[in-house]
Design a protein around this motif. Structure first.
Motif, PDB file in Angstrom:
ATOM      1  N   GLY A  21       0.814  -1.207   0.000  1.00 59.98           N
ATOM      2  CA  GLY A  21       0.000   0.000   0.000  1.00 59.98           C
ATOM      3  C   GLY A  21       0.847   1.256   0.000  1.00 59.98           C
ATOM      4  N   THR A  22       1.940   1.212   0.749  1.00 55.69           N
ATOM      5  CA  THR A  22       2.857   2.353   0.796  1.00 55.69           C
ATOM      6  C   THR A  22       3.478   2.610  -0.575  1.00 55.69           C
ATOM      7  OG1 THR A  22       3.356   1.934   3.128  1.00 55.69           O
ATOM      8  CG2 THR A  22       4.951   3.244   1.871  1.00 55.69           C
ATOM      9  N   GLU A  23       3.893   1.568  -1.244  1.00 57.14           N
ATOM     10  CA  GLU A  23       4.516   1.701  -2.562  1.00 57.14           C
ATOM     11  C   GLU A  23       3.557   2.339  -3.562  1.00 57.14           C
ATOM     12  OE1 GLU A  23       7.097   1.621  -5.724  1.00 57.14           O
ATOM     13  OE2 GLU A  23       7.514   1.418  -3.576  1.00 57.14           O
ATOM     14  N   ALA A  24       2.265   2.100  -3.392  1.00 55.99           N
ATOM     15  CA  ALA A  24       1.262   2.650  -4.312  1.00 55.99           C
ATOM     16  C   ALA A  24       0.891   4.102  -3.989  1.00 55.99           C
ATOM     17  CB  ALA A  24       0.006   1.790  -4.298  1.00 55.99           C
ATOM     18  N   ALA A  25       1.363   4.623  -2.861  1.00 54.72           N
ATOM     19  CA  ALA A  25       1.000   5.979  -2.439  1.00 54.72           C
ATOM     20  C   ALA A  25       1.898   7.001  -3.124  1.00 54.72           C
ATOM     21  CB  ALA A  25       1.094   6.097  -0.914  1.00 54.72           C
ATOM     22  N   ARG A  26       1.619   7.239  -4.406  1.00 54.54           N
ATOM     23  CA  ARG A  26       2.442   8.113  -5.237  1.00 54.54           C
ATOM     24  C   ARG A  26       1.568   9.140  -5.950  1.00 54.54           C
ATOM     25  NH1 ARG A  26       7.562   6.330  -6.195  1.00 54.54           N
ATOM     26  NH2 ARG A  26       8.079   4.306  -5.262  1.00 54.54           N
ATOM     27  N   PRO A  27       2.097  10.334  -6.214  1.00 54.22           N
ATOM     28  CA  PRO A  27       1.327  11.344  -6.943  1.00 54.22           C
ATOM     29  C   PRO A  27       0.859  10.795  -8.291  1.00 54.22           C
ATOM     30  CG  PRO A  27       3.331  12.315  -6.052  1.00 54.22           C
ATOM     31  CD  PRO A  27       3.450  10.833  -5.853  1.00 54.22           C
ATOM     32  N   LEU A  68      -6.576   6.629  -4.929  1.00 49.61           N
ATOM     33  CA  LEU A  68      -6.711   6.009  -3.614  1.00 49.61           C
ATOM     34  C   LEU A  68      -7.018   4.525  -3.752  1.00 49.61           C
ATOM     35  CD1 LEU A  68      -6.571   6.882  -0.632  1.00 49.61           C
ATOM     36  CD2 LEU A  68      -9.059   7.123  -0.682  1.00 49.61           C
ATOM     37  N   GLY A  69      -7.791   4.181  -4.768  1.00 45.51           N
ATOM     38  CA  GLY A  69      -8.094   2.781  -5.005  1.00 45.51           C
ATOM     39  C   GLY A  69      -6.865   1.940  -5.301  1.00 45.51           C
ATOM     40  N   HIS A 102     -10.848   8.511   4.134  1.00 39.92           N
ATOM     41  CA  HIS A 102     -10.830   7.135   4.634  1.00 39.92           C
ATOM     42  C   HIS A 102     -10.088   6.270   3.617  1.00 39.92           C
ATOM     43  CE1 HIS A 102     -12.040   3.376   6.409  1.00 39.92           C
ATOM     44  NE2 HIS A 102     -12.697   3.016   5.308  1.00 39.92           N
ATOM     45  N   VAL A 103      -9.267   5.350   4.108  1.00 40.11           N
ATOM     46  CA  VAL A 103      -8.478   4.487   3.222  1.00 40.11           C
ATOM     47  C   VAL A 103      -8.849   3.029   3.497  1.00 40.11           C
ATOM     48  CG1 VAL A 103      -6.190   3.919   2.353  1.00 40.11           C
ATOM     49  CG2 VAL A 103      -6.598   6.171   3.367  1.00 40.11           C
ATOM     50  N   PRO A 104      -9.783   2.462   2.747  1.00 35.80           N
ATOM     51  CA  PRO A 104     -10.165   1.070   2.974  1.00 35.80           C
ATOM     52  C   PRO A 104      -9.016   0.120   2.652  1.00 35.80           C
ATOM     53  CG  PRO A 104     -11.763   2.218   1.574  1.00 35.80           C
ATOM     54  CD  PRO A 104     -10.547   3.081   1.662  1.00 35.80           C
ATOM     55  N   LYS A 160      -7.683  11.159  -6.610  1.00 38.55           N
ATOM     56  CA  LYS A 160      -6.341  11.229  -7.176  1.00 38.55           C
ATOM     57  C   LYS A 160      -5.362  11.698  -6.109  1.00 38.55           C
ATOM     58  CE  LYS A 160      -3.835  12.884 -11.244  1.00 38.55           C
ATOM     59  NZ  LYS A 160      -3.934  13.660 -12.502  1.00 38.55           N
ATOM     60  N   LEU A 161      -4.268  10.982  -5.961  1.00 42.91           N
ATOM     61  CA  LEU A 161      -3.288  11.298  -4.936  1.00 42.91           C
ATOM     62  C   LEU A 161      -2.385  12.441  -5.389  1.00 42.91           C
ATOM     63  CD1 LEU A 161      -2.275   7.672  -3.863  1.00 42.91           C
ATOM     64  CD2 LEU A 161      -4.082   9.136  -2.936  1.00 42.91           C
ATOM     65  N   GLN A 162      -2.056  13.311  -4.413  1.00 44.08           N
ATOM     66  CA  GLN A 162      -1.229  14.471  -4.699  1.00 44.08           C
ATOM     67  C   GLN A 162      -0.077  14.552  -3.704  1.00 44.08           C
ATOM     68  OE1 GLN A 162      -3.441  18.260  -5.418  1.00 44.08           O
ATOM     69  NE2 GLN A 162      -5.223  17.066  -4.774  1.00 44.08           N
TER      70      GLN A 162
END
Length: 264
Positions: free
Chosen positions: A139-145, A149-150, A185-187, A197-199
């Motif tokens: 999940g951390t690796e996917a947390a990129r600009p 969120l999905g 919220h982050v399921p 969209k992550l920023q």
């Protein structure tokens, strides 16, 4: 509303995160057969007081709780996984202990959880713990600009389902910053390419937690402690993560001694 943090504000959260990580590391060393949960609670109280920090848990009173929470850490044992109230319980050989703490320093919060196995670990418990840690890393690796969120939720889900564990969606991760719980919220379950969209500047507490054989939960009479509905064992891993232009930055990762505290 989602508040984007500046690099300077993220660094202030990083200061808090390192403190939280150090406490969890200390507790991992202290937790052993014969240690009482209240000893761990009082260790954390002392550390928070010495640092001049503020507990995010003390007097916390959400809609699902039974009155204000009057502890500074959540300690959940075996089939308990979230919001465990420290109480007069002495750890036994083979217990699974999940430790979850959130504090604020100078107005900025960090939240993290670690699960340890006390004494002799059973292989199936090690497997469950490894699944939550790998899900957190994914999940951390996917947390990129530019990701969604999905994508974060789907990455967590993929690891859990790959191990064959069911996923509860009632409780999950969340935004964090000036307070412990912020949007979004982050399921721990979702569809890639969907959602917000992550920023850069977003800060999230990602927290996969799993029970071995059920996605259903029950509450203890204390109104706080959440257990697996079938009594199966559980594990919980959580980090506070900042989304930066250079990728995800884990703010609650403990640095080796003598390491440069300045993030790359």
């Amino acid at each position: 509303m989602i508040e984007l943090k500046s690099p300077a504000e993220i660094e202030r959260m990083h200061t808090t995160g390192r403190f939280v990580a150090d406490i969890l590391s200390e507790l991992g060393e202290i937790a052993d057969v014969g240690v009482n949960l209240l000893d761990l609670e009082h260790h954390v109280r002392d550390r928070i007081r010495q640092r001049g920090a503020t507990s995010c848990y003390w007097d916390y009173a959400p809609s699902f709780g039974n009155g204000p929470f009057r502890n500074v850490i959540c300690l959940s044992v075996n089939d308990a996984v979230l919001h465990g109230m420290p109480h007069d319980y002495t750890l036994r050989d083979g217990d699974i202990l999940s430790m979850d703490i959130a504090v604020g320093i100078d107005g900025w919060v960090a939240d993290s959880a670690r699960t340890v196995i006390v004494g002799t670990p059973a292989p199936e418990d090690l497997r469950l713990l490894r699944a939550t840690e790998e899900a957190l890393a994914a999940g951390t690796e996917a947390a990129r600009p530019g990701n969604r969120l999905g994508d974060v939720s789907a990455a967590i889900q993929a690891v859990a389902t790959g191990y064959g564990y069911p996923i509860n969606t009632e409780f999950g991760g969340h935004g964090i910053g000036r307070t412990m719980h912020e949007d979004p919220h982050v399921p721990n379950k979702g569809r890639a390419g969907r959602g917000l969209k992550l920023q850069a500047g977003m800060t999230l507490a990602l927290e996969p937690w799993l029970a071995r054989t059920t996605d259903r939960i029950v509450f203890d009479p204390d109104g706080w402690t959440i257990r697996s509905a079938d009594g199966s064992r559980t594990a919980h891993s959580e980090d506070t993560v900042a989304i930066t232009e250079d990728g995800p930055l884990v703010l609650t990762r403990r640095l080796p001694h003598h390491a440069d505290p300045t993030p790359a």
